[in-house]
Structures are given as C-alpha cells and as structure tokens.
Write an enzyme that holds these catalytic residues in place. Structure first.
Site, PDB file in Angstrom:
ATOM      1  N   ASP A   9       0.682  -1.176   0.076  1.00 43.55           N
ATOM      2  CA  ASP A   9      -0.216   0.078  -0.004  1.00 43.55           C
ATOM      3  C   ASP A   9       0.624   1.388  -0.108  1.00 43.55           C
ATOM      4  OD1 ASP A   9      -2.056  -2.032   0.214  1.00 43.55           O
ATOM      5  OD2 ASP A   9      -2.693  -1.243   1.857  1.00 43.55           O
ATOM      6  N   ASP A  47      -4.542  -0.885  -1.587  1.00 45.37           N
ATOM      7  CA  ASP A  47      -5.849  -0.395  -1.198  1.00 45.37           C
ATOM      8  C   ASP A  47      -6.699  -0.049  -2.077  1.00 45.37           C
ATOM      9  OD1 ASP A  47      -6.715  -1.135   1.303  1.00 45.37           O
ATOM     10  OD2 ASP A  47      -6.837   1.031   1.853  1.00 45.37           O
ATOM     11  N   HIS A  53     -17.328   3.003   0.795  1.00 47.58           N
ATOM     12  CA  HIS A  53     -17.057   1.743   1.596  1.00 47.58           C
ATOM     13  C   HIS A  53     -17.257   1.677   2.958  1.00 47.58           C
ATOM     14  CE1 HIS A  53     -14.050  -1.368   2.957  1.00 47.58           C
ATOM     15  NE2 HIS A  53     -14.558  -1.759   1.842  1.00 47.58           N
ATOM     16  N   LYS A 106      -6.917  -5.017  -3.106  1.00 47.84           N
ATOM     17  CA  LYS A 106      -7.726  -5.502  -1.810  1.00 47.84           C
ATOM     18  C   LYS A 106      -8.699  -4.407  -1.336  1.00 47.84           C
ATOM     19  CE  LYS A 106      -4.224  -4.470   1.368  1.00 47.84           C
ATOM     20  NZ  LYS A 106      -4.907  -3.443   2.033  1.00 47.84           N
ATOM     21  N   CYS A 151      -1.956  -2.557   7.699  1.00 55.22           N
ATOM     22  CA  CYS A 151      -1.777  -3.665   6.496  1.00 55.22           C
ATOM     23  C   CYS A 151      -0.709  -4.323   6.739  1.00 55.22           C
ATOM     24  CB  CYS A 151      -2.000  -2.940   5.261  1.00 55.22           C
ATOM     25  SG  CYS A 151      -3.809  -2.399   5.116  1.00 55.22           S
TER      26      CYS A 151
HETATM   27  C1  VGL Z   1      -4.650   0.854   5.654  1.00 56.15           C
HETATM   28  C2  VGL Z   1      -6.202   1.817   7.098  1.00 56.15           C
HETATM   29  C3  VGL Z   1      -7.161   1.471   6.076  1.00 56.15           C
HETATM   30  C4  VGL Z   1      -3.253   0.366   5.422  1.00 56.15           C
HETATM   31  C5  VGL Z   1      -5.418   0.834   4.703  1.00 56.15           C
HETATM   32  O1  VGL Z   1      -2.735   0.174   4.369  1.00 56.15           O
HETATM   33  O2  VGL Z   1      -2.558   0.129   6.546  1.00 56.15           O
HETATM   34  N1  VGL Z   1      -4.765   1.322   6.963  1.00 56.15           N
HETATM   35  N2  VGL Z   1      -6.891   1.026   5.242  1.00 56.15           N
HETATM   36 ZN    ZN Z   2      -8.234   1.035   3.516  1.00 56.76          ZN
END
Ligand code: VGL
Ligand code: ZN
Length: 197
Positions: A9, A47, A53, A106, A151
């Site tokens: 991410d 992400d 969402h 994802k 993540c």
């Molecule tokens: C993430 C919060 C929401 C991450 C993704 O990549 O850590 N954190 N969505």
């Molecule tokens: Zn997210």
C-alpha cells in the site's frame, strides 16, 4: 527457495498530503525501490475501495474518522475516505517502481475491509495471494510499506500463520500509531514468529 518482496500500500493517500497520511510515508520509497532488485519476485498491493466503502466514517451516521465500530465480522476502525478506486489517492506514490510481477488489489468489497494481503477482515475470505505464491514455489517473504501497524502487520501475521518464512524490514515501513497500535502490532508480529529487521 524463491524469495518475494511484498510492498504494501505505498499509495498517495497514505503519504503526506493524502487522505489518510502516514507520517513519513513517502520517506520509504527510495529504500523500497533499491531493494526490489534483490528479490526473485516483487508483489505490490493496492488498497482499492469503492466510494461509500463500509470502512469509511462517512458511511456511518454520527461517526468520525478513527472511531471504532462493530461490523458483523468484528471491531473495525473507521477511516477517512481513502484509496477510492480510480482516484489519484489510490495511485501508487509517483516515485515508486511498479515494475513488479503482480499488483494485488484488496478492500474492493463494500461491506468488508481488508488490511491483510491474504485474508479480508473476516479472517476467512481469501484474496488468492497464498495460492499465487505457493503455485510459484515462493516460501520466503519480506514485507515493507504502509502502514506498519495495520496492513503490514495483518499481512505479516497471516503469512506467518500460513507457514511462510516472514521478515518485516521496519526501516522501510511507517506506522499510523493509533492508541498504541504500533507497540501492539510489534509484539503480535514477534509472537507470530515474524522476524523484525
Ligand atoms: C490501511 C487503514 C485503512 C493500511 C488501509 O494500508 O495500513 N490502513 N486502509
Ligand atoms: Zn483502506
């Protein structure tokens, strides 16, 4: 033994100026780019949420970003709107090398979040990454990216539980650190048998 680098991410919304900016999120890009040549395979995750969402605070009346809520699958932190499919915030950091083997998206199902690159937040719906790796004979993983305590942590813990040999290169990660979440993630990763380097 093929060894894959899993880049989690590294997207604009998680970098300074983004919707869910992780402090210093952009600082790790040069180190990650330099590491890529040392691996047999490079896999990037993204992400990738639809607008509206269920992990967005804006989808829940009376809730604010970083509040906790209860989902059918368990507790869920509510986030600012981020990484909406097709937006600039969902794009990779412009300096990140994206010449990897696989880009895995994802969090694309409205009703469920997915921190981990392996399972959605119900901890049972697979993303398919385990099959991709095992079909290619990859049994060793190094993780880097954002955010250390969400993540990266969930991906590393799942990978270790699935039997992969897992290392997290902490200097190439940055954390959100919400109410002690970084310390909790570090001890949980250690307990899961993840090597923190
Ligand atoms: C993430 C919060 C929401 C991450 C993704 O990549 O850590 N954190 N969505
Ligand atoms: Zn997210």
């Amino acid at each position: 033994m093929p060894h894959a680098l899993l880049v989690i991410d590294v997207q604009n919304d998680f970098c300074p100026g983004g919707a869910l900016a992780v402090p210093g999120g952009d600082e790790i890009v040069p180190a990650i780019n330099a590491m890529m040549d040392d691996f047999d395979s490079v896999i990037l995750t993204q992400d990738w949420h639809p607008a509206g969402h269920s992990s967005f605070a804006s989808s829940h009346a009376g809730k604010n970003p970083f509040d906790l809520t209860e989902m059918p699958y368990g507790p869920q932190v509510l986030w600012p709107d981020h990484c909406v499919q097709g937006t600039q915030g969902a794009e990779f950091h412009p300096d990140l090398r994206t010449d990897g083997d696989l880009i895995l998206r994802k969090g694309f199902r409205s009703s469920i979040d997915s921190y981990s690159a392996f399972f959605e937040n119900d901890q049972t719906t697979p993303t398919g990454l385990q099959g991709y790796l095992t079909a290619r004979g990859i049994d060793k993983l190094t993780l880097v990216g954002l955010a250390t305590d969400f993540c990266v942590y969930f991906s590393a813990a799942d990978a270790a539980r699935l039997g992969f040999d897992v290392t997290v290169r902490m200097e190439a990660c940055r954390a959100i650190d919400l109410d002690g979440s970084l310390a909790a993630a570090i001890s949980a990763m250690r307990a899961a048998g993840v090597t923190l380097a």
